[in-house]
Design an enzyme around this catalytic site. Structure first.
Site, mmCIF file in Angstrom:
data_model
loop_
_atom_site.group_PDB
_atom_site.id
_atom_site.type_symbol
_atom_site.label_atom_id
_atom_site.label_comp_id
_atom_site.label_asym_id
_atom_site.label_seq_id
_atom_site.Cartn_x
_atom_site.Cartn_y
_atom_site.Cartn_z
ATOM 1 C CE LYS A 1 -2.291 -1.288 3.614
ATOM 2 N NZ LYS A 1 -1.636 -2.370 3.943
ATOM 3 N NE ARG B 1 -4.873 -1.522 9.682
ATOM 4 C CZ ARG B 1 -3.661 -1.101 9.040
ATOM 5 N NH1 ARG B 1 -3.835 0.307 8.566
ATOM 6 N NH2 ARG B 1 -2.759 -1.827 8.864
ATOM 7 N NE ARG C 1 6.822 -2.047 6.712
ATOM 8 C CZ ARG C 1 5.564 -2.313 6.508
ATOM 9 N NH1 ARG C 1 4.894 -1.852 5.652
ATOM 10 N NH2 ARG C 1 4.811 -2.703 7.774
ATOM 11 N NE ARG D 1 5.475 -0.236 10.656
ATOM 12 C CZ ARG D 1 4.334 -0.370 10.272
ATOM 13 N NH1 ARG D 1 4.212 0.195 9.044
ATOM 14 N NH2 ARG D 1 3.257 -1.125 10.402
ATOM 15 N NE ARG E 1 1.557 -4.979 11.507
ATOM 16 C CZ ARG E 1 2.840 -4.776 10.830
ATOM 17 N NH1 ARG E 1 3.988 -5.349 11.067
ATOM 18 N NH2 ARG E 1 2.804 -4.288 9.457
HETATM 19 P P1 ADP Z 1 0.839 -1.930 7.492
HETATM 20 O O1 ADP Z 1 1.948 -1.257 6.895
HETATM 21 O O2 ADP Z 1 1.239 -2.992 8.280
HETATM 22 O O3 ADP Z 1 -0.383 -2.087 6.775
HETATM 23 P P2 ADP Z 1 0.083 0.566 8.998
HETATM 24 O O4 ADP Z 1 1.365 1.367 8.933
HETATM 25 O O5 ADP Z 1 -0.832 0.985 8.247
HETATM 26 O O6 ADP Z 1 0.638 -1.221 8.644
HETATM 27 O O7 ADP Z 1 -0.433 0.529 10.818
HETATM 28 C C1 ADP Z 1 0.451 0.054 11.633
HETATM 29 C C2 ADP Z 1 -0.445 0.116 13.011
HETATM 30 O O8 ADP Z 1 -1.033 1.307 13.277
HETATM 31 C C3 ADP Z 1 -1.446 -1.048 12.833
HETATM 32 O O9 ADP Z 1 -1.122 -2.448 13.263
HETATM 33 C C4 ADP Z 1 -2.371 -0.476 13.732
HETATM 34 O O10 ADP Z 1 -2.093 -0.606 15.030
HETATM 35 C C5 ADP Z 1 -2.406 1.108 13.646
HETATM 36 N N1 ADP Z 1 -3.562 1.556 12.584
HETATM 37 C C6 ADP Z 1 -3.404 1.962 11.337
HETATM 38 N N2 ADP Z 1 -4.436 2.080 10.883
HETATM 39 C C7 ADP Z 1 -5.439 1.947 11.677
HETATM 40 C C8 ADP Z 1 -6.872 2.025 11.531
HETATM 41 N N3 ADP Z 1 -7.408 2.402 10.236
HETATM 42 N N4 ADP Z 1 -7.571 1.301 12.636
HETATM 43 C C9 ADP Z 1 -6.850 1.052 13.524
HETATM 44 N N5 ADP Z 1 -5.598 0.971 13.648
HETATM 45 C C10 ADP Z 1 -4.924 1.362 12.810
HETATM 46 P P1 ADP Z 2 1.950 -1.907 3.282
HETATM 47 O O1 ADP Z 2 2.075 -0.297 3.169
HETATM 48 O O2 ADP Z 2 0.731 -2.506 2.447
HETATM 49 O O3 ADP Z 2 2.263 -2.537 4.616
HETATM 50 P P2 ADP Z 2 4.637 -1.415 1.977
HETATM 51 O O4 ADP Z 2 4.453 -0.593 0.841
HETATM 52 O O5 ADP Z 2 5.298 -0.961 3.009
HETATM 53 O O6 ADP Z 2 3.427 -2.351 2.324
HETATM 54 O O7 ADP Z 2 5.351 -2.974 1.550
HETATM 55 C C1 ADP Z 2 5.920 -3.769 2.524
HETATM 56 C C2 ADP Z 2 7.548 -4.102 2.021
HETATM 57 O O8 ADP Z 2 7.509 -5.052 0.690
HETATM 58 C C3 ADP Z 2 8.458 -3.056 1.703
HETATM 59 O O9 ADP Z 2 9.642 -3.501 2.499
HETATM 60 C C4 ADP Z 2 8.204 -2.751 0.576
HETATM 61 O O10 ADP Z 2 9.771 -2.417 -0.139
HETATM 62 C C5 ADP Z 2 8.098 -4.347 -0.366
HETATM 63 N N1 ADP Z 2 7.351 -4.343 -1.588
HETATM 64 C C6 ADP Z 2 6.327 -3.406 -1.822
HETATM 65 N N2 ADP Z 2 5.829 -4.005 -3.030
HETATM 66 C C7 ADP Z 2 6.458 -5.104 -3.557
HETATM 67 C C8 ADP Z 2 6.443 -5.995 -4.682
HETATM 68 N N3 ADP Z 2 5.684 -5.706 -5.355
HETATM 69 N N4 ADP Z 2 7.391 -7.053 -4.771
HETATM 70 C C9 ADP Z 2 8.330 -7.204 -3.520
HETATM 71 N N5 ADP Z 2 8.342 -6.356 -2.428
HETATM 72 C C10 ADP Z 2 7.590 -5.358 -2.270
#
Ligand code: ADP
Ligand code: ADP
Ligand code: ZN
Length: 224
Positions: free
Chosen positions: A16, A91, A130, A163, A174
């Site tokens: 994302k 979410r 990551r 992180r 998660r």
């Molecule tokens: P990821 O990259 O794993 O999708 P995020 O950076 O979006 O994670 O979120 C990190 C953490 O922040 C989540 O595990 C949760 O604890 C909190 N969080 C983020 N967005 C939301 C939401 N919309 N509702 C509840 N908790 C959230």
């Molecule tokens: P999210 O926001 O959904 O949690 P991220 O964009 O942070 O996901 O991506 C999670 C990890 O996977 C990061 O380390 C990123 O560099 C890697 N990543 C993202 N897209 C791809 C892909 N298409 N193939 C392989 N690795 C990826």
């Protein structure tokens, strides 16, 4: 011209943040990441940060009433008028319902929900490898997309870090939380007629090509 109001759905690690950066660059949408907003609050030690920290460390969702408020407030800012990209929100079904209400009150609606799908085995490897820029939040990966110079962001020269919730144990929780609380949103947006499912496997540029097709189609429909 009506704006594109886009939601990025998908499990942790689906890409994302990676895709949001490209979408923001090409479509000029206001990028709203609840994860980034919450991490910023934790780093600054605000009241919001204090409420969120324990849940984030455990990999659980921060309670709906805490998160909904910050998003509704953010959506009132003028940069969202020409369209926004919500990354990591909603979410839960409660969050989705409250978002619809807040948008309807402003005469708006969700135009597209992009659900990025990636097999679970691949998600664990993506998340544990990551790394992120501390300043601009750009995502990197130790193997799949390392920065040109180790520890330094290509984009802004910022410091790169891991992180604390990207440890294997927290990642497993998660993913379970995603399946239980967030995955039902796919059906919610499918029923609403705005869902596009995106295969998230392949090079990030290839995934982005699939996303562009959906965005361009949606933009055409809203008259852009
Ligand atoms: P990821 O990259 O794993 O999708 P995020 O950076 O979006 O994670 O979120 C990190 C953490 O922040 C989540 O595990 C949760 O604890 C909190 N969080 C983020 N967005 C939301 C939401 N919309 N509702 C509840 N908790 C959230
Ligand atoms: P999210 O926001 O959904 O949690 P991220 O964009 O942070 O996901 O991506 C999670 C990890 O996977 C990061 O380390 C990123 O560099 C890697 N990543 C993202 N897209 C791809 C892909 N298409 N193939 C392989 N690795 C990826
Ligand atoms: Zn940076």
């Amino acid at each position: 011209m009506a704006g594109l109001n886009v939601i990025l759905l998908g499990p942790p690690g689906a890409g994302k943040g990676t895709q949001a950066e490209r979408i923001r660059r090409d479509y000029g949408l206001a990028h709203i990441s609840t994860g980034d907003m919450l991490r910023d609050a934790v780093a600054k030690g605000t009241e919001l940060g204090a409420k969120a920290k324990g849940f984030m460390d455990a990999g659980d969702l921060v309670p709906d009433e805490v998160v909904i408020g910050i998003v509704v407030e953010r959506l009132r800012e003028p940069d969202t008028a020409s369209g926004f990209l919500l990354d990591g929100f909603p979410r839960s079904l409660v969050q989705a319902g409250e978002l619809d209400k807040a948008l309807a009150a402003a005469g708006k609606q969700v135009t597209l929900a992009l659900a990025i799908t990636v097999p679970e085995d691949e998600l664990v490897g993506r998340l544990t490898g990551r790394r992120l820029c501390r300043d601009c939040q750009k995502p990197y990966h130790t193997i799949f997309s390392p920065p040109r110079q180790e520890g330094v962001c290509d984009e802004c020269g910022g410091d790169i870090y891991q992180r604390s919730d990207d440890s294997e144990e927290t990642v497993r929780n998660r993913l379970a939380v995603y399946r239980a609380q967030t995955e039902p949103l796919i059906g919610y947006y499918r029923d609403g007629g705005v869902l596009a499912e995106i295969d998230g496997v392949g090079h990030p540029d290839e995934v982005y090509g699939r996303i562009r097709e959906s965005l361009d189609r949606a933009q055409h429909q809203v008259g852009g």
